[in-house]
Design a protein around this motif. Structure first.
Motif, short mmCIF file in Angstrom:
data_model
loop_
_atom_site.label_atom_id
_atom_site.label_comp_id
_atom_site.label_asym_id
_atom_site.label_seq_id
_atom_site.Cartn_x
_atom_site.Cartn_y
_atom_site.Cartn_z
N GLY A 138 1.56 34.75 31.50
CA GLY A 138 2.96 34.93 31.11
C GLY A 138 3.44 36.37 31.24
O GLY A 138 4.45 36.75 30.64
N SER A 139 2.77 37.17 32.06
CA SER A 139 3.16 38.59 32.12
C SER A 139 4.56 38.76 32.72
O SER A 139 5.35 39.56 32.23
CB SER A 139 2.12 39.42 32.85
OG SER A 139 2.09 39.11 34.20
N THR A 140 4.89 38.00 33.77
CA THR A 140 6.21 38.16 34.38
C THR A 140 7.30 37.66 33.43
O THR A 140 8.34 38.31 33.23
CB THR A 140 6.28 37.40 35.72
OG1 THR A 140 5.17 37.82 36.53
CG2 THR A 140 7.57 37.69 36.46
N PHE A 141 7.04 36.53 32.83
CA PHE A 141 7.99 35.96 31.87
C PHE A 141 8.27 36.97 30.74
O PHE A 141 9.44 37.22 30.39
CB PHE A 141 7.40 34.66 31.31
CG PHE A 141 8.14 34.07 30.17
CD1 PHE A 141 9.38 33.47 30.36
CD2 PHE A 141 7.62 34.12 28.88
CE1 PHE A 141 10.08 32.94 29.29
CE2 PHE A 141 8.31 33.59 27.81
CZ PHE A 141 9.55 32.99 28.01
N ASN A 173 0.41 34.60 24.09
CA ASN A 173 1.60 33.87 24.55
C ASN A 173 1.30 32.37 24.53
O ASN A 173 0.16 31.95 24.55
CB ASN A 173 1.95 34.32 25.97
CG ASN A 173 3.25 33.69 26.46
OD1 ASN A 173 4.14 33.39 25.66
ND2 ASN A 173 3.37 33.48 27.76
N ARG A 174 2.37 31.58 24.47
CA ARG A 174 2.27 30.11 24.38
C ARG A 174 1.54 29.70 23.11
O ARG A 174 0.77 28.75 23.10
CB ARG A 174 1.50 29.53 25.56
CG ARG A 174 2.26 29.56 26.84
CD ARG A 174 1.78 28.42 27.71
NE ARG A 174 2.09 28.73 29.07
CZ ARG A 174 1.32 29.49 29.84
NH1 ARG A 174 0.19 29.96 29.40
NH2 ARG A 174 1.70 29.75 31.07
N1 LIG Z 1 5.85 31.03 25.79
C1 LIG Z 1 5.80 30.13 26.76
N2 LIG Z 1 5.96 28.82 26.48
C2 LIG Z 1 5.92 27.89 27.46
N3 LIG Z 1 5.72 28.18 28.76
C3 LIG Z 1 5.55 29.46 29.10
C4 LIG Z 1 5.59 30.51 28.13
N4 LIG Z 1 5.39 31.67 28.79
C5 LIG Z 1 5.25 31.39 30.08
N5 LIG Z 1 5.36 30.05 30.28
C6 LIG Z 1 5.23 29.33 31.56
O1 LIG Z 1 4.10 29.81 32.22
C7 LIG Z 1 4.41 30.04 33.58
C8 LIG Z 1 3.65 31.25 34.04
O2 LIG Z 1 4.28 32.40 33.48
P1 LIG Z 1 4.33 33.74 34.31
O3 LIG Z 1 4.68 33.46 35.71
O4 LIG Z 1 5.15 34.70 33.54
O5 LIG Z 1 2.80 34.16 34.22
P2 LIG Z 1 2.11 35.37 34.98
O6 LIG Z 1 1.11 35.92 34.03
O7 LIG Z 1 3.14 36.29 35.49
O8 LIG Z 1 1.41 34.58 36.14
P3 LIG Z 1 0.87 35.12 37.54
O9 LIG Z 1 -0.57 35.38 37.30
O10 LIG Z 1 1.13 33.99 38.47
O11 LIG Z 1 1.65 36.35 37.87
C9 LIG Z 1 5.92 30.21 33.67
O12 LIG Z 1 6.40 29.62 34.82
C10 LIG Z 1 6.45 29.53 32.46
O13 LIG Z 1 6.91 28.26 32.84
#
Ligand SMILES: Nc1ncnc2c1ncn2[C@@H]1O[C@H](COP(=O)(O)OP(=O)(O)OP(=O)(O)O)[C@@H](O)[C@H]1O
Ligand SMILES: [Mg+2]
Length: 395
Positions: free
Chosen positions: A149-152, A309-310
């Motif tokens: 969830g880093s980008t989120f 997260n989550r």
């Molecule tokens: N708190 C949350 N509750 C539910 N779903 C979440 C939450 N945070 C993130 N997500 C879901 O998880 C998915 C992955 O999040 P994100 O792309 O931010 O992760 P990341 O760490 O950036 O992944 P990557 O390794 O692909 O860069 C998102 O598409 C979103 O749908």
């Protein structure tokens, strides 16, 4: 308003610990732009000379005695915070670059490749807007595994800060970078353009490479077509982040989850690191391993914040107390599992624009306190058993 840091337009420079050949290269590079000494000063004489001359710039050689060059930096900064420290080496050794950044060096140059950068550093030293205290905060967000969830969090945290602060999200995920997609913007300019012009980048040019979201969040995004590129080096990352931090109050760095030179450098220069984990065994296990790594790199514990997260308390397989005893430190914040999160990502919207009262949006609101030194809310802990740690730590 920009103020001159020196009484003249020529920077005064002290050079420490370099051989005559390197001294010649410095002279050739800086020409008449700097008042250069006739010869290099020995490491042991450096503090005395600096105290006497109070130079704008100190160039320290890393090849003769790397440890001395590292040891001197904090002392020079403590004596005169305005002095700009430049490390000079024959090779861009990643370990040396990180050590230099931790010690207080502002630039790491290899001549003749970085001649333009050295000239620019010297030029900026006499036209700087004050010292390092004018720099924005660098907040590095690092997932303990893919999809944490880093980008989120980077995008939505930036959006929380943007009504009152100038904030830029820097997409350092060179393999997947999707900050622009999260903001639903097709980048017409990107990190690629910036990398091509990095040797001459300044705050004004940076503005031409960032995309701007209606929320006032700025982003230095990865291009839509990711290019095949060699690993981006530490000194490049350092230069990007230094430039962004000069222009913005907050520089939120999305490192993704990769353990590469870019993320390690961003972790090293960050004022704060948010280590983001999913609430499952692999996520927590990797958080623990990353914490060990950060400790080995000499990054102070108080700069690191663990964010789960989550988080779904009702459905979680373990309590926060379990997590804490397994990672051997406290969890600084939780962000709730929330279906609105996935919806916001799929629609290319900020979470607050999908549902500003949903639990995750409230949690991200309180994350602001974590990066701005305010108080943050963590769900109340309950003690619980810890059985699964032994599965990955052998303990
Ligand atoms: N708190 C949350 N509750 C539910 N779903 C979440 C939450 N945070 C993130 N997500 C879901 O998880 C998915 C992955 O999040 P994100 O792309 O931010 O992760 P990341 O760490 O950036 O992944 P990557 O390794 O692909 O860069 C998102 O598409 C979103 O749908
Ligand atoms: Mg990502």
């Amino acid at each position: 308003m920009r103020q001159a840091g020196s009484t003249s337009n020529v920077a005064s420079v002290v050079v420490i610990g370099v051989d005559p050949r390197a001294m010649g290269q410095i002279r050739e590079t800086l020409g008449t732009e700097a008042a250069l000494p006739g010869q290099s000063t020995k490491y042991e004489d450096a503090l005395g000379v600096i105290r006497k001359l109070r130079p704008d710039v100190v160039i320290a050689g890393f090849d003769q005695d790397f440890e001395e060059a590292i040891r001197l930096a904090p002392q020079i900064v403590a004596e005169n915070g305005r002095t700009r420290l430049v490390a000079l080496a024959a090779h861009a050794n990643p370990d040396h670059i990180r050590a230099a950044m931790r010690a207080g060096y502002r630039e790491f140059v290899v001549l003749p490749d970085d001649a333009e950068l050295l000239r620019q550093a010297v030029h900026e030293a006499i036209y700087q807007e004050g010292g390092d205290e004018d720099h924005g905060e660098v907040v590095t967000i690092w997932g303990s595994k893919g999809g944490a969830g880093s980008t989120f969090l980077a995008v939505n945290l930036a959006a929380e800060l943007s009504p009152v602060h100038r904030v830029c999200v820097v997409d350092l995920d060179f393999s997947m970078g999707d900050v622009a997609a999260f903001l639903d913007i097709q980048p017409t300019q990107s990190m690629s353009d910036l990398l091509r012009n990095l040797h001459k980048i300044d705050e004004r040019m940076l503005a031409g490479y960032v995309i701007v979201h209606p929320s006032k969040v700025h982003a230095l995004a990865q291009p839509t077509d990711l290019e095949q590129r060699e690993e981006v080096k530490g000194d490049t990352v350092m230069r990007i982040l230094t430039t962004v931090a000069r222009s913005y109050q907050y520089c939120i760095v999305d490192c993704g989850s990769r353990l590469d030179e870019a993320s390690l450098t961003a972790a090293t220069v960050a004022d704060r690191i948010l280590l983001v984990s999913s609430p499952d065994v692999p996520g927590i296990k990797n958080t623990w391993r990353r914490l060990q790594l950060l400790e080995r790199l000499g990054i102070e514990r108080n700069r690191i914040h663990v964010v789960i997260n989550r988080w779904d308390r009702k459905d979680a397989a373990f309590t926060l107390a379990d997590v804490e005893s397994n990672i051997q430190r406290k969890v600084d914040a939780t962000v709730s599992f929330d279906r609105a999160a996935a919806r916001s990502v799929n629609e290319g919207k900020l979470l607050r624009d999908v549902d500003k009262k949903c639990p995750a949006a409230r949690d991200i609101e309180s994350l602001v306190g974590l990066v701005t030194d305010g108080e943050i809310a963590v769900e109340k802990r309950t003690a619980g058993p810890m059985g699964w740690f032994s599965r990955f730590s052998g303990g």
